[in-house]
Motif scaffolding. Structure first.
Motif, PDB file in Angstrom:
ATOM      1  N   GLU A  35       0.930  -1.323   0.024  1.00 14.11           N
ATOM      2  CA  GLU A  35       0.027  -0.269  -0.205  1.00 14.11           C
ATOM      3  C   GLU A  35       0.890   1.373   0.188  1.00 14.11           C
ATOM      4  O   GLU A  35       0.499   2.326   0.398  1.00 14.11           O
ATOM      5  N   LYS A  36       2.132   1.160  -0.501  1.00 11.02           N
ATOM      6  CA  LYS A  36       3.096   2.457  -0.780  1.00 11.02           C
ATOM      7  C   LYS A  36       2.676   2.830  -2.241  1.00 11.02           C
ATOM      8  O   LYS A  36       3.326   2.240  -3.062  1.00 11.02           O
ATOM      9  N   ILE A  37       1.779   3.744  -2.381  1.00  5.16           N
ATOM     10  CA  ILE A  37       1.309   3.929  -3.668  1.00  5.16           C
ATOM     11  C   ILE A  37       2.100   5.139  -4.391  1.00  5.16           C
ATOM     12  O   ILE A  37       1.781   5.490  -5.534  1.00  5.16           O
ATOM     13  N   TYR A  38       3.007   5.880  -3.616  1.00  6.55           N
ATOM     14  CA  TYR A  38       3.981   6.832  -4.187  1.00  6.55           C
ATOM     15  C   TYR A  38       5.316   6.399  -4.131  1.00  6.55           C
ATOM     16  O   TYR A  38       5.848   5.656  -3.282  1.00  6.55           O
ATOM     17  N   THR A  39       5.882   6.766  -5.382  1.00  9.43           N
ATOM     18  CA  THR A  39       7.207   6.325  -5.615  1.00  9.43           C
ATOM     19  C   THR A  39       8.066   7.754  -6.452  1.00  9.43           C
ATOM     20  O   THR A  39       7.482   7.970  -7.450  1.00  9.43           O
ATOM     21  N   TYR A  40       9.246   7.882  -6.133  1.00  6.45           N
ATOM     22  CA  TYR A  40       9.757   9.075  -6.650  1.00  6.45           C
ATOM     23  C   TYR A  40      10.720   8.454  -7.896  1.00  6.45           C
ATOM     24  O   TYR A  40      11.101   7.362  -7.860  1.00  6.45           O
ATOM     25  N   VAL A  41      10.979   9.255  -8.965  1.00 11.95           N
ATOM     26  CA  VAL A  41      11.810   9.179  -9.972  1.00 11.95           C
ATOM     27  C   VAL A  41      12.402  10.543 -10.003  1.00 11.95           C
ATOM     28  O   VAL A  41      12.126  11.439 -10.623  1.00 11.95           O
ATOM     29  N   GLY A  42      13.533  10.599  -8.774  1.00 15.64           N
ATOM     30  CA  GLY A  42      14.165  12.038  -8.754  1.00 15.64           C
ATOM     31  C   GLY A  42      13.113  12.687  -8.122  1.00 15.64           C
ATOM     32  O   GLY A  42      12.446  12.584  -6.985  1.00 15.64           O
ATOM     33  N   SER A  43      12.857  13.833  -8.725  1.00 14.05           N
ATOM     34  CA  SER A  43      11.821  14.777  -8.025  1.00 14.05           C
ATOM     35  C   SER A  43      10.373  14.645  -8.740  1.00 14.05           C
ATOM     36  O   SER A  43       9.491  15.389  -8.322  1.00 14.05           O
ATOM     37  N   ILE A  44      10.318  13.579  -9.613  1.00 12.14           N
ATOM     38  CA  ILE A  44       9.061  13.363  -9.963  1.00 12.14           C
ATOM     39  C   ILE A  44       8.155  12.328  -9.093  1.00 12.14           C
ATOM     40  O   ILE A  44       9.011  11.327  -8.739  1.00 12.14           O
ATOM     41  N   LEU A  45       7.172  12.643  -8.950  1.00 13.52           N
ATOM     42  CA  LEU A  45       6.182  11.520  -8.083  1.00 13.52           C
ATOM     43  C   LEU A  45       5.369  10.619  -9.039  1.00 13.52           C
ATOM     44  O   LEU A  45       4.486  11.101  -9.660  1.00 13.52           O
ATOM     45  N   ILE A  46       5.475   9.342  -8.896  1.00 12.42           N
ATOM     46  CA  ILE A  46       4.537   8.564  -9.391  1.00 12.42           C
ATOM     47  C   ILE A  46       3.543   8.004  -8.553  1.00 12.42           C
ATOM     48  O   ILE A  46       3.824   7.368  -7.446  1.00 12.42           O
ATOM     49  N   VAL A  47       2.614   8.057  -9.110  1.00 13.32           N
ATOM     50  CA  VAL A  47       1.283   7.545  -8.116  1.00 13.32           C
ATOM     51  C   VAL A  47       0.523   6.330  -8.842  1.00 13.32           C
ATOM     52  O   VAL A  47       0.105   6.360  -9.751  1.00 13.32           O
ATOM     53  N   ILE A  48       0.110   5.256  -8.066  1.00 14.11           N
ATOM     54  CA  ILE A  48      -0.679   4.147  -8.779  1.00 14.11           C
ATOM     55  C   ILE A  48      -1.915   4.307  -7.859  1.00 14.11           C
ATOM     56  O   ILE A  48      -1.786   4.330  -6.550  1.00 14.11           O
ATOM     57  N   ASN A  49      -3.087   4.595  -8.412  1.00 15.32           N
ATOM     58  CA  ASN A  49      -4.492   4.566  -7.965  1.00 15.32           C
ATOM     59  C   ASN A  49      -4.798   3.352  -7.266  1.00 15.32           C
ATOM     60  O   ASN A  49      -4.956   2.236  -7.806  1.00 15.32           O
ATOM     61  N   PRO A  50      -4.986   3.229  -5.921  1.00 12.44           N
ATOM     62  CA  PRO A  50      -5.012   2.011  -5.025  1.00 12.44           C
ATOM     63  C   PRO A  50      -7.016   1.940  -5.345  1.00 12.44           C
ATOM     64  O   PRO A  50      -7.216   0.822  -4.644  1.00 12.44           O
ATOM     65  N   PHE A  51      -7.382   2.820  -5.705  1.00 12.94           N
ATOM     66  CA  PHE A  51      -9.082   2.631  -5.957  1.00 12.94           C
ATOM     67  C   PHE A  51      -9.739   2.383  -4.568  1.00 12.94           C
ATOM     68  O   PHE A  51     -10.638   1.574  -4.442  1.00 12.94           O
ATOM     69  N   LYS A  52      -9.011   2.705  -3.478  1.00 17.41           N
ATOM     70  CA  LYS A  52      -9.638   2.902  -2.278  1.00 17.41           C
ATOM     71  C   LYS A  52      -9.005   3.987  -1.255  1.00 17.41           C
ATOM     72  O   LYS A  52      -8.027   4.363  -1.635  1.00 17.41           O
ATOM     73  N   PHE A  53      -9.740   4.244  -0.266  1.00 18.88           N
ATOM     74  CA  PHE A  53      -9.154   5.454   0.406  1.00 18.88           C
ATOM     75  C   PHE A  53      -7.979   4.849   1.371  1.00 18.88           C
ATOM     76  O   PHE A  53      -8.297   3.845   2.196  1.00 18.88           O
ATOM     77  N   LEU A  54      -6.876   5.447   1.645  1.00  9.31           N
ATOM     78  CA  LEU A  54      -5.816   5.035   2.320  1.00  9.31           C
ATOM     79  C   LEU A  54      -5.599   6.114   3.617  1.00  9.31           C
ATOM     80  O   LEU A  54      -5.972   7.202   3.496  1.00  9.31           O
ATOM     81  N   PRO A  55      -5.352   5.592   4.767  1.00  8.94           N
ATOM     82  CA  PRO A  55      -5.195   6.573   5.684  1.00  8.94           C
ATOM     83  C   PRO A  55      -3.880   7.444   5.834  1.00  8.94           C
ATOM     84  O   PRO A  55      -3.296   7.515   7.050  1.00  8.94           O
ATOM     85  N   ILE A  56      -3.603   8.015   4.848  1.00  6.68           N
ATOM     86  CA  ILE A  56      -2.219   8.938   4.950  1.00  6.68           C
ATOM     87  C   ILE A  56      -2.560  10.338   4.442  1.00  6.68           C
ATOM     88  O   ILE A  56      -1.782  10.791   3.978  1.00  6.68           O
ATOM     89  N   TYR A  57      -3.839  10.791   4.755  1.00  5.05           N
ATOM     90  CA  TYR A  57      -4.251  12.040   4.267  1.00  5.05           C
ATOM     91  C   TYR A  57      -5.029  12.503   5.528  1.00  5.05           C
ATOM     92  O   TYR A  57      -6.131  13.037   5.562  1.00  5.05           O
ATOM     93  N   ASN A  58      -4.102  12.972   6.677  1.00  9.06           N
ATOM     94  CA  ASN A  58      -4.886  13.512   7.595  1.00  9.06           C
ATOM     95  C   ASN A  58      -3.812  14.631   8.253  1.00  9.06           C
ATOM     96  O   ASN A  58      -2.686  14.740   7.867  1.00  9.06           O
TER      97      ASN A  58
END
Length: 146
Positions: A35-58
């Motif tokens: 459930e680590k949907i974020y990954t960097y490529v240098g200063s670029i952020l890749i996001v993989i949509n989990p299609f569910k809410f993750l408790p990392i936005y609070n």
């Protein structure tokens, strides 16, 4: 060496010892399973949509990413928003964040998380009226290229 690539988790793809399509995709797959949907490529952020809410936005995450250098903490959309916000304050110049992806990839949701973080930062009293400016930019954010 290949077994190390499959088992080790790289939060920045530039750190992969052997960067190729297979290792890149395997690393993203391994992170997504955790459930680590974020990954960097240098200063670029890749996001993989989990299609569910993750408790990392609070508020805990808002505070954690406030005024931190990109790459010092786990990759997160708040980190990108924070870097742009503080660059705007320090340089007194407009900043731009580009969100791109296929239909259904989560661009609108990512935009909402960016706005949430930027408005939380602006409420600390650094910049008055930032929330209204950001919210007023909504229609611009939804431009679709054909």
């Amino acid at each position: 060496m290949e077994s190390e690539i499959v088992t080790k988790d790289y939060d920045d793809l530039c750190s992969l010892p052997d960067l190729n399509e297979k290792t890149l995709l395997e690393n993203l797959r391994n992170r997504f399973k955790q459930e680590k949907i974020y990954t960097y490529v240098g200063s670029i952020l890749i996001v993989i949509n989990p299609f569910k809410f993750l408790p990392i936005y609070n508020p805990k995450y808002v505070k954690m990413y406030d005024n931190h250098q990109l790459g010092k903490l786990e990759p997160h959309i708040y980190a990108v928003a924070d870097v742009a916000y503080h660059a705007m304050l320090q340089r007194r110049k407009n900043q731009c964040i580009v969100i791109s992806g296929e239909s259904g990839s989560g661009k609108t949701q990512s935009t909402n998380f960016l706005i949430h973080h930027l408005t939380a930062l602006s409420q600390k009293g650094f910049v008055s009226g930032v929330e209204q400016i950001i919210l007023g930019a909504g229609p611009v954010l939804e431009v679709r290229l054909k």
